[in-house]
Design an enzyme around this catalytic site. Sequence first.
Site, PDB file in Angstrom:
ATOM      1  N   GLU A 134       6.244   0.553  -0.977  1.00  0.00           N
ATOM      2  CA  GLU A 134       7.583  -0.462  -0.874  1.00  0.00           C
ATOM      3  C   GLU A 134       7.289  -1.499  -1.985  1.00  0.00           C
ATOM      4  OE1 GLU A 134       9.021  -0.728   3.428  1.00  0.00           O
ATOM      5  OE2 GLU A 134       7.354  -1.854   3.214  1.00  0.00           O
ATOM      6  N   GLY A 189      15.938  -3.787   7.296  1.00  0.00           N
ATOM      7  CA  GLY A 189      17.230  -4.402   7.579  1.00  0.00           C
ATOM      8  C   GLY A 189      18.124  -3.493   8.289  1.00  0.00           C
ATOM      9  N   GLU A 200       4.896  -8.389   3.352  1.00  0.00           N
ATOM     10  CA  GLU A 200       4.987  -9.589   4.248  1.00  0.00           C
ATOM     11  C   GLU A 200       3.733 -10.070   4.884  1.00  0.00           C
ATOM     12  OE1 GLU A 200       8.437  -8.533   6.204  1.00  0.00           O
ATOM     13  OE2 GLU A 200       9.576  -8.369   4.440  1.00  0.00           O
ATOM     14  N   ASN A 214      11.534  -0.600  10.734  1.00  0.00           N
ATOM     15  CA  ASN A 214      10.438  -1.944  11.049  1.00  0.00           C
ATOM     16  C   ASN A 214      11.345  -3.057  11.292  1.00  0.00           C
ATOM     17  OD1 ASN A 214       8.802  -4.174  10.632  1.00  0.00           O
ATOM     18  ND2 ASN A 214       8.490  -3.884   8.503  1.00  0.00           N
ATOM     19  N   GLY A 232      14.563  -6.081   1.332  1.00  0.00           N
ATOM     20  CA  GLY A 232      15.626  -7.022   1.788  1.00  0.00           C
ATOM     21  C   GLY A 232      16.409  -7.527   0.401  1.00  0.00           C
ATOM     22  N   LYS A 252      10.834  -6.021  11.913  1.00  0.00           N
ATOM     23  CA  LYS A 252       9.930  -7.226  11.515  1.00  0.00           C
ATOM     24  C   LYS A 252      10.219  -8.285  12.711  1.00  0.00           C
ATOM     25  CE  LYS A 252      11.092  -5.887   6.684  1.00  0.00           C
ATOM     26  NZ  LYS A 252      11.419  -6.387   5.515  1.00  0.00           N
ATOM     27  N   SER A 293      15.178  -1.523   0.621  1.00  0.00           N
ATOM     28  CA  SER A 293      16.526  -1.577   0.700  1.00  0.00           C
ATOM     29  C   SER A 293      17.003  -0.011   0.697  1.00  0.00           C
ATOM     30  CB  SER A 293      17.025  -2.161  -0.617  1.00  0.00           C
ATOM     31  OG  SER A 293      16.751  -3.678  -0.687  1.00  0.00           O
TER      32      SER A 293
HETATM   33  P1  PGA Z   1      14.396  -3.386   3.708  1.00  0.00           P
HETATM   34  O1  PGA Z   1      12.632  -3.680   4.118  1.00  0.00           O
HETATM   35  O2  PGA Z   1      14.612  -2.139   4.197  1.00  0.00           O
HETATM   36  O3  PGA Z   1      15.037  -4.623   4.740  1.00  0.00           O
HETATM   37  O4  PGA Z   1      14.183  -3.788   2.258  1.00  0.00           O
HETATM   38  C1  PGA Z   1      11.832  -2.519   4.132  1.00  0.00           C
HETATM   39  C2  PGA Z   1      10.510  -3.104   4.712  1.00  0.00           C
HETATM   40  O5  PGA Z   1      10.103  -4.052   4.373  1.00  0.00           O
HETATM   41  O6  PGA Z   1       9.973  -2.172   5.199  1.00  0.00           O
END
Ligand code: PGA
Length: 249
Positions: free
Chosen positions: A166, A233, A98, A11, A172, A13, A211
Amino acid sequence: MTEIQPLVAGNWKMNGTRAALAEIEKLSRGLKGHPADGKADVMLCPPATLLAAAVEIGGIAVGAQDCHVNESGAHTGDISAEMLADAGAKAVIVGHSERRADHGESNATVAAKAEAVWRAGLTAIICVGESEAQRKSGDAIAVVTTQLRASVPKGATASNCTVAYEPVWAIGTGLTPTVDDVADMHAAIRTTLVETHGGDGAAMRVLYGGSVQPGNAQTLMAVENVNGALVGGASLKADDFLGIISAYA
Ligand code: PGA
């Protein structure tokens, strides 16, 4: 126990301009003959502006990050699931934390979006997860199973629906739950899905997200009832994302 083909989904984002297409090309090349090929499915969800270009690159399934509930109409700035399907998307993430936080999306909205995704013939990746305060107060499992019951519509099947757990505090941040906490949560999610959706609930993919990195992917993906990852990320760089996919090599 049902054999579930895992999925590693990235993803992006609100990240990436056309310059980042080079990273998708690199990813596509890296997936050819990858040792995890056939053992796990891989998908990338770039921003909508790059969706069609990503589809053109080929070699990887492409998904979207959100959609409107309607098929068309006076909704300035919004994109329908049908439009995403037309651009080549195979799936749509709905209810990411989000979106729930930034756009006030309720469980009912998320469920309506999942149904819109199915109307367009695509797969819905429905996200759930507790906040840090909810985890600390010991309510994580109750919060997530409640979200699940209200966000995953009746029409969900093992082929049109994927659930992503999640924890909001792990997104993040570099923080992840312990293996035991992931196992407990995924077991609770599985039990709930079987209760609500029977055999389809037993066979539905349940991803872990928050993460996920090349260094922890193998450990997290080995947990029972974890059928892949939703990666933020670390999906932005082809090498990192390929490193995570290698958990299934
Ligand atoms: P992250 O995000 O891997 O950067 O922690 C995961 C997500 O929001 O799908």
